[in-house]
Write a protein that holds these residues in place. Structure first.
Motif, mmCIF file in Angstrom:
data_model
loop_
_atom_site.group_PDB
_atom_site.id
_atom_site.type_symbol
_atom_site.label_atom_id
_atom_site.label_comp_id
_atom_site.label_asym_id
_atom_site.label_seq_id
_atom_site.Cartn_x
_atom_site.Cartn_y
_atom_site.Cartn_z
ATOM 1 N N GLU A 128 -24.602 46.694 -1.711
ATOM 2 C CA GLU A 128 -24.359 48.079 -2.118
ATOM 3 C C GLU A 128 -23.122 48.642 -1.418
ATOM 4 N N LEU A 129 -22.991 48.350 -0.123
ATOM 5 C CA LEU A 129 -21.843 48.849 0.631
ATOM 6 C C LEU A 129 -20.538 48.258 0.127
ATOM 7 N N PHE A 130 -20.510 46.956 -0.101
ATOM 8 C CA PHE A 130 -19.285 46.300 -0.559
ATOM 9 C C PHE A 130 -18.911 46.755 -1.967
ATOM 10 N N ALA A 158 -13.005 47.902 3.782
ATOM 11 C CA ALA A 158 -13.293 49.267 4.233
ATOM 12 C C ALA A 158 -14.705 49.406 4.794
ATOM 13 N N THR A 159 -15.487 48.346 4.756
ATOM 14 C CA THR A 159 -16.853 48.393 5.280
ATOM 15 C C THR A 159 -16.882 47.710 6.641
ATOM 16 N N ASN A 195 -20.942 35.734 11.035
ATOM 17 C CA ASN A 195 -19.908 36.758 11.125
ATOM 18 C C ASN A 195 -19.868 37.537 9.806
ATOM 19 N N LYS A 196 -19.012 38.544 9.743
ATOM 20 C CA LYS A 196 -18.947 39.394 8.556
ATOM 21 C C LYS A 196 -18.499 38.605 7.332
ATOM 22 N N GLU A 197 -17.573 37.681 7.527
ATOM 23 C CA GLU A 197 -17.071 36.893 6.403
ATOM 24 C C GLU A 197 -18.186 36.053 5.773
ATOM 25 N N LYS A 198 -18.959 35.369 6.604
ATOM 26 C CA LYS A 198 -20.048 34.547 6.067
ATOM 27 C C LYS A 198 -21.168 35.421 5.503
ATOM 28 N N PHE A 199 -21.328 36.604 6.057
ATOM 29 C CA PHE A 199 -22.266 37.577 5.498
ATOM 30 C C PHE A 199 -21.859 37.924 4.067
ATOM 31 N N ALA A 200 -20.566 38.169 3.870
ATOM 32 C CA ALA A 200 -20.078 38.512 2.536
ATOM 33 C C ALA A 200 -20.270 37.357 1.557
ATOM 34 N N ILE A 256 -21.062 56.234 -10.875
ATOM 35 C CA ILE A 256 -19.703 55.777 -11.134
ATOM 36 C C ILE A 256 -18.937 55.492 -9.851
ATOM 37 N N HIS A 257 -19.334 56.092 -8.734
ATOM 38 C CA HIS A 257 -18.636 55.845 -7.473
ATOM 39 C C HIS A 257 -18.981 54.483 -6.895
ATOM 40 N N CYS A 258 -20.121 53.919 -7.334
ATOM 41 C CA CYS A 258 -20.448 52.544 -6.950
ATOM 42 C C CYS A 258 -19.877 51.658 -8.052
ATOM 43 N N THR A 259 -18.653 51.183 -7.847
ATOM 44 C CA THR A 259 -17.875 50.664 -8.966
ATOM 45 C C THR A 259 -18.318 49.281 -9.426
#
Length: 202
Positions: free
Chosen positions: A20-22, A29-30, A52-57, A102-105
């Protein structure tokens, strides 16, 4: 004392909130603090699950893709009508969901493809694999539609799939610019006019 089992439901929750955040803010930006605060987990707990954040993504990409594929198959199985009409109904439902927030693109994969696909080999491979799986699914769907006689057969299903997926991602970029789901509606209307076999009138 016996050690308790890792709470997989908490891991699922973190992945869902992260998606949801991404989708809303983008990857860059997160920040980690926002992830921890939104998911209500400590930094230690986060790193127990993700290196790490990258592997989380990357895990979010795979998790989100699995959920969306399962949802698509489940809905397609219960909708009435031709296979093509089911696809059109599903796409319009997705667009309606975007309009409601709409803001959650919208399309997480499309968003991350534009933002981080070249950021690292790990991202590139995860996004390339996911995009190819989507493309292969569309190819299969178009073959089914051609076999049932609802989609024209003079265009190979591979070309139709390329047109649909590339066009959808392009429309998603316009959604961000216009802050409206109309680019998606215009795209769906145009592509269905192009590929659909007109119903006989007599």
């Amino acid at each position: 004392m016996t050690r308790g089992r890792r709470p997989e439901h908490s891991r699922e929750k973190i992945l869902e909130k992260g998606a949801e955040l991404f989708a809303r803010n983008g990857y860059n930006a997160t920040g980690l603090k926002e992830i921890l605060d939104t998911c209500e987990v400590s930094k230690g707990s986060f790193y127990n699950f993700f290196e790490n954040k990258e592997k989380f993504a990357v895990e979010i990409i795979n998790h989100h893709k699995s959920i969306e594929f399962a949802r698509w198959e489940e809905q397609m199985a219960i909708l009435p009508g031709s296979y093509l009409s089911k696809i059109e109904t599903m796409l319009n439902e997705v667009i309606a969901e975007y309009e409601a927030d709409i803001h959650c693109t919208g399309c997480l994969l499309a968003n991350l493809t534009g933002e981080v696909s070249q950021a690292s080999p790990l991202f590139s491979e995860a996004i390339r694999t996911s995009n190819e799986e989507v493309r292969q699914t569309i190819i299969t769907d178009m073959r089914i539609c051609q076999e049932e006689g609802s989609v024209r057969q003079d265009i190979p299903p591979e070309e139709i799939a390329e047109m649909i997926w590339n066009g959808w991602q392009g429309a998603m970029l316009q959604v961000k610019v216009e802050r409206s789901a109309e680019p998606l509606r215009r795209f769906v209307t145009s592509v269905f006019k192009l590929i659909k076999i007109p119903e006989s009138k007599g």
